[in-house]
Design an enzyme around this catalytic site. Structure first.
Site, PDB file in Angstrom:
ATOM      1  N   CYS A  69      12.266  93.339  25.048  1.00 11.79           N
ATOM      2  CA  CYS A  69      12.691  92.170  25.803  1.00 11.79           C
ATOM      3  C   CYS A  69      13.454  92.600  27.050  1.00 11.79           C
ATOM      4  CB  CYS A  69      13.551  91.271  24.926  1.00 11.79           C
ATOM      5  SG  CYS A  69      14.312  89.887  25.817  1.00 11.79           S
ATOM      6  N   ASP A  87       9.356  94.134  21.037  1.00 10.06           N
ATOM      7  CA  ASP A  87       8.232  93.199  20.998  1.00 10.06           C
ATOM      8  C   ASP A  87       7.003  93.986  20.555  1.00 10.06           C
ATOM      9  OD1 ASP A  87       9.739  91.028  22.032  1.00 10.06           O
ATOM     10  OD2 ASP A  87       9.436  91.758  24.076  1.00 10.06           O
ATOM     11  N   ARG A 104       8.352  85.487  17.068  1.00  5.44           N
ATOM     12  CA  ARG A 104       9.813  85.555  16.975  1.00  5.44           C
ATOM     13  C   ARG A 104      10.342  84.142  17.186  1.00  5.44           C
ATOM     14  NH1 ARG A 104      12.428  89.462  21.024  1.00  5.44           N
ATOM     15  NH2 ARG A 104      11.691  91.019  19.528  1.00  5.44           N
TER      16      ARG A 104
END
Length: 282
Positions: A190, A197, A258
């Site tokens: 991120c 990620d 997420r």
């Protein structure tokens, strides 16, 4: 570190900050990030983009109340056009969706229209929204990326810093090939929080043959790279186009979810149609 990681346009984001959770509808919770932040360093402007595409979102934690106060649940499918001024920041999207939880809506269509209107306003671009009842999705098989997986290579890697060096001289021969390559080893971080990620990526091209070892090393070099999902996909597309110069190219990544959301960006300069089934890790 990305060259724009400390850009003032990111200062106001709730991402990476302590946040109150609201359960009554509030469109102001949505926050956009200018696509120009990553496109400008790549030399891309709105009138010279070498691709088309979209950011496909799946909304797994979507709930509201009907007119009688009975909770409703759905899975949402959102497509945000690549020409939008902003991408949608994912934490703000999650907070925005949470604000539906204790809000009454007369119909499912009202919910869909509300989502579409608010997302368009935040992104400043075209957005389409579909809502699915759970019985529409039950029993659907886990999908897979069509193509040849390049992950099972007997190679040693000890450098995980992003570099385009691996793509230099990565094509060989004059013969034109057409192939689809897949990797499940894409990992970036991120832009703001640096949380990992995880994604799978499909690269479809026609042109001189790309060295699979060099391509895999390039993808693995994202392991310490900090950018949003959409920005990584555009960078990968731009780098392959620049260094390998294929006639046609499509890049499609599907990331793990997420906060009840997964993001699946694709970019292409041909008539690519992305498959939207969820992959094994989604």
């Amino acid at each position: 570190m990305s060259s724009y990681e400390n850009h003032q346009a990111l200062d106001g984001l709730t991402l990476g900050k302590s946040t109150d959770y609201r359960d009554n509808y509030d469109a102001s919770l949505l926050q956009g990030v200018p696509r120009s932040l990553n496109r400008d360093p790549l030399g891309l402007t709105a009138d010279n983009l070498p691709f088309h595409g979209a950011d496909i979102w799946t909304l797994y934690e979507l709930s509201w109340l009907n007119s009688q106060g009975l909770p409703q649940v759905a899975v949402g499918h959102v497509e945000l056009d690549y020409t939008s001024v902003n991408l949608i920041e994912s934490k703000s999207f999650k907070l925005y969706l949470n604000s539906f939880n204790q809000t009454r809506f007369d119909t499912w269509e009202t919910v869909r229209q509300t989502l579409e209107r608010d997302l368009r306003a935040c992104a400043q671009g075209s957005v389409s929204v579909r809502l699915h009842r759970l019985d529409e999705l039950e029993g659907q098989p886990v999908a897979h990326f069509h193509g040849t997986c390049i992950d099972d290579q007997d190679i040693s890697i000890d450098n995980y810093q992003f570099t385009t060096d691996y793509l230099q001289h990565a094509v060989s021969g004059e013969k034109q090939v057409e192939e689809t390559l897949v990797s499940h080893l894409l990992k970036s971080n991120c832009l703001i929080t640096h949380q990992p990620d995880w994604g799978s990526i499909q690269i479809q091209y026609r042109g001189r043959k790309i060295d699979r070892e060099k391509l895999l090393r390039y993808l693995v070099s994202f392991r310490h790279h900090n950018e949003f999902h959409e920005q990584c996909v555009e960078r990968i597309f731009n780098d392959i186009l620049r260094f390998c110069q294929p006639e046609t190219l499509s890049v499609y990544a599907r990331y793990t979810r997420r906060g009840g959301l997964d993001i699946n960006p694709w970019r292409s300069n041909t008539d690519f149609v992305p498959a939207t089934g969820r992959l094994a890790r989604q």
